[in-house]
Design a protein around this motif. Structure first.
Motif, mmCIF file in Angstrom:
data_model
loop_
_atom_site.group_PDB
_atom_site.id
_atom_site.type_symbol
_atom_site.label_atom_id
_atom_site.label_comp_id
_atom_site.label_asym_id
_atom_site.label_seq_id
_atom_site.Cartn_x
_atom_site.Cartn_y
_atom_site.Cartn_z
ATOM 1 N N HIS A 79 -13.354 42.170 -12.028
ATOM 2 C CA HIS A 79 -14.681 41.839 -12.615
ATOM 3 C C HIS A 79 -14.903 41.566 -13.908
ATOM 4 C CE1 HIS A 79 -19.349 42.300 -13.207
ATOM 5 N NE2 HIS A 79 -19.349 41.860 -12.047
ATOM 6 N N LEU A 80 -15.818 40.778 -14.397
ATOM 7 C CA LEU A 80 -15.785 40.488 -15.799
ATOM 8 C C LEU A 80 -15.957 41.733 -16.555
ATOM 9 C CD1 LEU A 80 -18.206 37.326 -16.122
ATOM 10 C CD2 LEU A 80 -15.713 37.302 -16.002
ATOM 11 N N ALA A 92 -14.855 44.769 -16.075
ATOM 12 C CA ALA A 92 -13.771 45.641 -16.065
ATOM 13 C C ALA A 92 -12.584 45.448 -16.980
ATOM 14 C CB ALA A 92 -12.993 45.493 -14.533
ATOM 15 N N LEU A 93 -12.004 46.409 -17.345
ATOM 16 C CA LEU A 93 -11.129 46.436 -18.442
ATOM 17 C C LEU A 93 -9.588 46.008 -17.741
ATOM 18 C CD1 LEU A 93 -11.901 49.619 -20.393
ATOM 19 C CD2 LEU A 93 -12.438 47.107 -20.851
ATOM 20 N N THR A 94 -9.434 46.358 -16.362
ATOM 21 C CA THR A 94 -7.989 46.008 -15.929
ATOM 22 C C THR A 94 -8.330 45.133 -14.577
ATOM 23 O OG1 THR A 94 -8.090 48.210 -14.781
ATOM 24 C CG2 THR A 94 -6.930 47.912 -16.821
ATOM 25 N N PHE A 95 -7.421 44.730 -13.965
ATOM 26 C CA PHE A 95 -7.374 44.030 -12.917
ATOM 27 C C PHE A 95 -7.046 45.006 -11.953
ATOM 28 C CE2 PHE A 95 -7.054 39.510 -13.306
ATOM 29 C CZ PHE A 95 -6.947 39.233 -14.749
ATOM 30 N N ALA A 134 -0.824 33.874 -15.794
ATOM 31 C CA ALA A 134 -2.095 33.213 -15.979
ATOM 32 C C ALA A 134 -3.472 33.695 -15.362
ATOM 33 C CB ALA A 134 -1.802 31.810 -15.282
ATOM 34 N N THR A 135 -4.614 33.552 -16.145
ATOM 35 C CA THR A 135 -5.928 34.006 -15.693
ATOM 36 C C THR A 135 -6.959 32.822 -15.596
ATOM 37 O OG1 THR A 135 -6.604 34.487 -17.722
ATOM 38 C CG2 THR A 135 -5.438 36.179 -16.397
ATOM 39 N N ILE A 136 -7.838 32.851 -14.840
ATOM 40 C CA ILE A 136 -8.765 31.852 -14.586
ATOM 41 C C ILE A 136 -10.243 32.578 -14.317
ATOM 42 C CG2 ILE A 136 -8.561 31.560 -12.269
ATOM 43 C CD1 ILE A 136 -9.038 28.411 -12.841
ATOM 44 N N SER A 137 -11.003 32.008 -15.146
ATOM 45 C CA SER A 137 -12.411 32.387 -14.837
ATOM 46 C C SER A 137 -13.340 31.795 -13.702
ATOM 47 C CB SER A 137 -13.263 32.213 -16.012
ATOM 48 O OG SER A 137 -14.841 32.677 -15.680
ATOM 49 N N TRP A 138 -13.591 32.703 -12.578
ATOM 50 C CA TRP A 138 -13.998 32.040 -11.321
ATOM 51 C C TRP A 138 -15.409 31.254 -11.871
ATOM 52 C CZ3 TRP A 138 -11.229 32.649 -6.897
ATOM 53 C CH2 TRP A 138 -11.892 32.039 -5.814
ATOM 54 N N ASN A 139 -16.124 31.730 -12.698
ATOM 55 C CA ASN A 139 -17.391 31.000 -13.106
ATOM 56 C C ASN A 139 -17.410 29.689 -13.635
ATOM 57 O OD1 ASN A 139 -18.664 33.280 -12.086
ATOM 58 N ND2 ASN A 139 -19.496 34.134 -14.124
ATOM 59 N N ASP A 140 -16.437 29.664 -14.723
ATOM 60 C CA ASP A 140 -16.301 28.209 -15.457
ATOM 61 C C ASP A 140 -14.922 27.631 -15.537
ATOM 62 O OD1 ASP A 140 -16.937 30.101 -18.584
ATOM 63 O OD2 ASP A 140 -14.857 29.922 -17.246
ATOM 64 N N GLY A 141 -14.088 28.211 -15.050
ATOM 65 C CA GLY A 141 -12.918 27.737 -14.937
ATOM 66 C C GLY A 141 -11.824 27.948 -16.114
ATOM 67 N N ARG A 142 -12.209 28.679 -16.906
ATOM 68 C CA ARG A 142 -11.660 28.812 -18.392
ATOM 69 C C ARG A 142 -10.201 29.518 -17.988
ATOM 70 N NH1 ARG A 142 -15.150 31.968 -22.591
ATOM 71 N NH2 ARG A 142 -15.877 32.755 -20.526
ATOM 72 N N THR A 143 -9.116 28.875 -18.485
ATOM 73 C CA THR A 143 -7.625 29.369 -18.172
ATOM 74 C C THR A 143 -7.088 29.994 -19.534
ATOM 75 O OG1 THR A 143 -6.764 27.251 -18.559
ATOM 76 C CG2 THR A 143 -7.768 27.952 -16.283
ATOM 77 N N SER A 144 -6.139 30.813 -19.207
ATOM 78 C CA SER A 144 -5.286 31.399 -20.310
ATOM 79 C C SER A 144 -3.802 31.627 -19.776
ATOM 80 C CB SER A 144 -5.553 32.767 -20.754
ATOM 81 O OG SER A 144 -5.643 33.742 -19.771
ATOM 82 N N TYR A 145 -2.841 31.379 -20.642
ATOM 83 C CA TYR A 145 -1.599 31.192 -20.058
ATOM 84 C C TYR A 145 -0.561 32.199 -21.105
ATOM 85 C CZ TYR A 145 -2.800 27.387 -17.252
ATOM 86 O OH TYR A 145 -3.470 26.586 -16.597
ATOM 87 N N SER A 146 0.408 32.709 -20.571
ATOM 88 C CA SER A 146 1.651 33.352 -21.374
ATOM 89 C C SER A 146 2.188 32.217 -21.820
ATOM 90 C CB SER A 146 2.351 34.141 -20.596
ATOM 91 O OG SER A 146 3.198 33.449 -19.738
ATOM 92 N N ALA A 160 -17.843 35.168 -7.759
ATOM 93 C CA ALA A 160 -18.473 34.843 -9.059
ATOM 94 C C ALA A 160 -18.603 36.203 -9.973
ATOM 95 C CB ALA A 160 -19.826 34.535 -8.681
ATOM 96 N N ASN A 161 -18.332 35.866 -11.125
ATOM 97 C CA ASN A 161 -18.217 36.926 -12.307
ATOM 98 C C ASN A 161 -16.998 37.594 -12.198
ATOM 99 O OD1 ASN A 161 -20.627 36.124 -13.441
ATOM 100 N ND2 ASN A 161 -21.916 37.583 -11.741
ATOM 101 N N TYR A 162 -15.789 37.191 -11.620
ATOM 102 C CA TYR A 162 -14.577 37.602 -11.598
ATOM 103 C C TYR A 162 -13.742 36.819 -12.291
ATOM 104 C CZ TYR A 162 -15.289 41.462 -8.406
ATOM 105 O OH TYR A 162 -15.589 42.723 -7.861
#
Length: 119
Positions: A100-101, A103-106, A49-61, A30-32
């Motif tokens: 973490h939400l 954090a600036l980097t993975f 691609a990325t996804i928010s664990w909390n709400d499932g919002r996604t982004s793609y290249s 949660a919050n990642y």
């Protein structure tokens, strides 16, 4: 200790499909944000691609939008990358990552799984 383990890579012909899985353990996520990255031969690592664990919002290249789908299964603590319409330029090592939400980097990374697309 956070552990990310990828699976599902392999070799496929252009136009084919693969599904990558990332089993996450060691904490609650949660919050990642979870992400898939790849490193093609001779190129720098790039975000896919990325996804928010909390709400499932996604982004793609731009290079994969409309062909790849990232998703998560909260009950299984697993993130997926469904890849369709694969192209030769999708070839590379695919990595799962987490941050973490705030954090600036993975900062958590898996070991990677090879995807090879032949034309």
């Amino acid at each position: 200790q956070v552990q990310l383990v990828e699976s599902g890579g392999g070799s496929v012909q252009a136009g084919g499909s693969l599904r990558l899985s990332c089993a996450a353990s060691g904490r609650t996520f949660a919050n990642y944000y979870m992400g898939w990255f790849r490193r093609a031969p001779g190129k720098e690592r790039e975000s896919v691609a990325t996804i928010s664990w909390n709400d499932g919002r996604t982004s793609y290249s731009d290079s994969v939008r409309g062909r790849f789908t990232i998703s998560r299964d909260n009950a299984k603590n697993t993130v997926y990358l469904e890849m369709n319409g694969l192209k030769a330029e999708d070839t590379g090592v695919y990595y799962c990552a987490a941050r973490h939400l705030a954090a600036l980097t993975f900062n958590y990374w898996g070991q990677g799984t090879q995807v090879t697309v032949s034309s």
